[in-house]
Design a protein around this motif. Structure first.
Motif, mmCIF file in Angstrom:
data_model
loop_
_atom_site.group_PDB
_atom_site.id
_atom_site.type_symbol
_atom_site.label_atom_id
_atom_site.label_comp_id
_atom_site.label_asym_id
_atom_site.label_seq_id
_atom_site.Cartn_x
_atom_site.Cartn_y
_atom_site.Cartn_z
ATOM 1 N N PRO A 12 -41.981 24.424 -17.474
ATOM 2 C CA PRO A 12 -41.952 24.302 -16.162
ATOM 3 C C PRO A 12 -41.360 25.466 -15.478
ATOM 4 O O PRO A 12 -40.337 26.034 -16.079
ATOM 5 C CB PRO A 12 -40.996 23.028 -16.083
ATOM 6 C CG PRO A 12 -40.398 22.845 -17.379
ATOM 7 C CD PRO A 12 -41.484 23.478 -18.305
ATOM 8 N N LEU A 13 -41.722 26.146 -14.411
ATOM 9 C CA LEU A 13 -41.049 27.245 -13.977
ATOM 10 C C LEU A 13 -40.120 26.933 -12.804
ATOM 11 O O LEU A 13 -40.164 25.905 -12.170
ATOM 12 C CB LEU A 13 -42.192 28.196 -13.354
ATOM 13 C CG LEU A 13 -43.215 28.673 -14.062
ATOM 14 C CD1 LEU A 13 -44.581 29.310 -13.415
ATOM 15 C CD2 LEU A 13 -42.696 29.463 -15.303
ATOM 16 N N PRO A 14 -39.222 27.791 -12.365
ATOM 17 C CA PRO A 14 -38.250 27.365 -11.360
ATOM 18 C C PRO A 14 -38.923 27.407 -9.724
ATOM 19 O O PRO A 14 -39.993 28.037 -9.727
ATOM 20 C CB PRO A 14 -37.462 28.886 -11.351
ATOM 21 C CG PRO A 14 -37.454 29.449 -12.649
ATOM 22 C CD PRO A 14 -38.861 29.092 -13.051
ATOM 23 N N GLN A 15 -38.441 26.340 -9.234
ATOM 24 C CA GLN A 15 -38.994 26.304 -7.898
ATOM 25 C C GLN A 15 -38.206 25.669 -6.809
ATOM 26 O O GLN A 15 -37.065 25.462 -7.254
ATOM 27 C CB GLN A 15 -40.223 25.071 -8.096
ATOM 28 C CG GLN A 15 -39.437 23.925 -8.499
ATOM 29 C CD GLN A 15 -40.902 22.748 -8.908
ATOM 30 O OE1 GLN A 15 -41.915 22.604 -8.073
ATOM 31 N NE2 GLN A 15 -40.537 21.980 -9.743
ATOM 32 N N SER A 16 -38.619 25.836 -5.494
ATOM 33 C CA SER A 16 -37.859 25.620 -4.430
ATOM 34 C C SER A 16 -37.774 24.135 -4.281
ATOM 35 O O SER A 16 -38.705 23.666 -4.378
ATOM 36 C CB SER A 16 -38.083 26.294 -3.242
ATOM 37 O OG SER A 16 -37.736 27.758 -3.505
ATOM 38 N N HIS A 17 -36.718 23.588 -3.552
ATOM 39 C CA HIS A 17 -36.617 22.128 -3.282
ATOM 40 C C HIS A 17 -36.307 22.069 -1.774
ATOM 41 O O HIS A 17 -35.316 22.778 -1.126
ATOM 42 C CB HIS A 17 -35.692 21.426 -4.203
ATOM 43 C CG HIS A 17 -36.123 21.418 -5.654
ATOM 44 N ND1 HIS A 17 -36.914 20.373 -6.143
ATOM 45 C CD2 HIS A 17 -35.982 22.352 -6.595
ATOM 46 C CE1 HIS A 17 -37.017 20.552 -7.341
ATOM 47 N NE2 HIS A 17 -36.580 21.772 -7.664
ATOM 48 N N GLU A 103 -34.215 21.802 -14.618
ATOM 49 C CA GLU A 103 -35.778 21.493 -14.657
ATOM 50 C C GLU A 103 -36.381 22.605 -15.420
ATOM 51 O O GLU A 103 -37.778 22.370 -15.517
ATOM 52 C CB GLU A 103 -36.070 21.241 -13.102
ATOM 53 C CG GLU A 103 -36.101 22.552 -12.372
ATOM 54 C CD GLU A 103 -36.697 22.219 -10.778
ATOM 55 O OE1 GLU A 103 -36.699 21.016 -10.594
ATOM 56 O OE2 GLU A 103 -36.598 23.026 -10.210
ATOM 57 N N SER A 104 -35.871 23.687 -15.478
ATOM 58 C CA SER A 104 -36.794 24.806 -16.205
ATOM 59 C C SER A 104 -35.800 25.678 -17.181
ATOM 60 O O SER A 104 -34.629 25.833 -16.758
ATOM 61 C CB SER A 104 -37.156 25.730 -15.035
ATOM 62 O OG SER A 104 -37.757 27.060 -15.622
ATOM 63 N N ASN A 108 -32.921 30.049 -13.075
ATOM 64 C CA ASN A 108 -33.153 29.573 -11.564
ATOM 65 C C ASN A 108 -31.914 29.370 -10.655
ATOM 66 O O ASN A 108 -31.661 28.552 -10.085
ATOM 67 C CB ASN A 108 -34.010 28.016 -11.560
ATOM 68 C CG ASN A 108 -33.120 27.197 -12.251
ATOM 69 O OD1 ASN A 108 -32.022 27.328 -12.916
ATOM 70 N ND2 ASN A 108 -33.665 26.093 -12.142
ATOM 71 N N GLU A 111 -32.470 29.497 -7.062
ATOM 72 C CA GLU A 111 -33.129 28.238 -6.267
ATOM 73 C C GLU A 111 -32.122 27.084 -6.282
ATOM 74 O O GLU A 111 -31.911 26.218 -5.362
ATOM 75 C CB GLU A 111 -34.220 28.022 -7.057
ATOM 76 C CG GLU A 111 -35.465 28.916 -6.947
ATOM 77 C CD GLU A 111 -35.366 30.231 -7.903
ATOM 78 O OE1 GLU A 111 -36.229 30.993 -7.641
ATOM 79 O OE2 GLU A 111 -34.416 30.185 -8.679
ATOM 80 N N TYR A 115 -30.309 25.391 -2.941
ATOM 81 C CA TYR A 115 -30.864 23.934 -2.945
ATOM 82 C C TYR A 115 -29.236 23.165 -2.484
ATOM 83 O O TYR A 115 -29.149 22.121 -1.699
ATOM 84 C CB TYR A 115 -31.306 23.256 -3.991
ATOM 85 C CG TYR A 115 -31.763 21.883 -3.858
ATOM 86 C CD1 TYR A 115 -32.320 21.118 -3.151
ATOM 87 C CD2 TYR A 115 -31.161 21.060 -4.993
ATOM 88 C CE1 TYR A 115 -32.555 19.728 -2.874
ATOM 89 C CE2 TYR A 115 -31.320 19.362 -4.734
ATOM 90 C CZ TYR A 115 -32.154 18.842 -3.958
ATOM 91 O OH TYR A 115 -32.333 17.744 -3.668
#
Length: 289
Positions: A12-17, A103-104, A108, A111, A115
């Protein structure tokens, strides 16, 4: 920290929320009232362990760390005399920030911090149904300072404890000459030998003797040359991989250094902003006098 081998596509890669209102998401009204009325911090810890099924916190490291995070979040809310709805919201903010952090396995921090700020805005501005004014500006400042000093300063430790370590394994296969190539070389050698024998019948025995001696002596230097060539090939590949690994390590160290510098700059900005506010207040008081 667990080590796992997996393809890059499965990591899983870092992502925005997108921040949403989180009041009563993790602690309902009854649980929040019980936690606020608990006589001691030990009782708070036991109540949280029962609510979130962390009964093995004494033996399982992850459960112990997570339960301590939840316990001290409730303790902060009790010290600041938060209402039940404020306790529920603040607890969920801390819980959501932690979930985004782990999560990753990759970095991150940006990110997660973005958040966290969005969550604070969502619970401090009256703009239904997107946000509510649950905390005052002073309470938001206290929450921000507390989470930065207690969670984001230990961001890497939480990620190390709760995420898997991604390991890259390289497998090299050395392919030698095929059987067809070897048989072709033997066939050519035999044709050459027959041609030489047919040129002179008188030296046939000498040629046979020379061929036998050559057959006895030749394999050793051939094997030695093949061995040297294989060793040289392995040396070249090893040196190339070592250079690539050193570059990867240097890149990772540089990214970690940039992340630490970024966090330090943000902390300094918060401190500078607070000093500026204090200076303005002093000027206002002097003006009134």
């Amino acid at each position: 920290m667990e080590t796992v081998g997996m393809s890059m596509g499965s990591v899983p890669l870092p992502q925005s929320h997108t921040a949403t209102i989180v009041v009563w998401n993790d602690l309902d009204l009854e649980n929040a009232e019980i936690l606020l009325e608990a006589p001691t911090l030990k009782d708070v810890k036991e109540i949280l362990a029962e609510i979130f099924h962390l009964n093995n916190f004494a033996t399982v490291q992850k459960e112990g760390i997570l339960l301590n995070l939840y316990t001290y979040a409730v303790q902060f809310a009790r010290e600041e005399d938060f209402r039940v709805e404020q306790l529920s919201a603040y607890f969920s903010i801390v819980k959501r920030v932690h979930e985004v952090c782990i999560e990753s396995p990759f970095g991150n921090l940006d990110e997660t911090f973005a958040y966290f700020k969005d969550l604070l805005v969502t619970h401090s501005v009256c703009r239904p149904p997107f946000s509510i004014q649950l905390f005052s500006s002073e309470e938001i400042k206290k929450i921000s300072d507390h989470v930065i000093n207690t969670y984001f300063r230990h961001f890497k430790l939480y990620k190390f404890a709760f995420t898997q370590q991604v390991r890259l394994d390289l497998v090299l296969n050395y392919t030698g000459p095929s059987d067809s190539d070897a048989s072709q070389e033997i066939h050519i050698d035999s044709e050459k030998e027959e041609k030489e024998k047919s040129e002179s019948e008188e030296s046939q025995e000498e040629l046979i003797t020379a061929a036998e001696k050559e057959a006895e002596v030749t394999p050793e230097p051939i094997k030695e040359e093949e061995f040297k060539a294989e060793e040289y090939l392995k040396k070249l590949i090893t040196e190339f991989l070592q250079v690539e690994i050193d570059e990867i390590k240097l890149s990772i160290k540089e990214k970690l250094r940039e992340s630490e510098q970024m966090l330090s700059n943000k902390l300094e900005e918060i401190g500078t902003h607070e000093e500026a506010k204090k200076s303005v207040k002093k000027v206002i008081k002097l003006g009134k006098k």
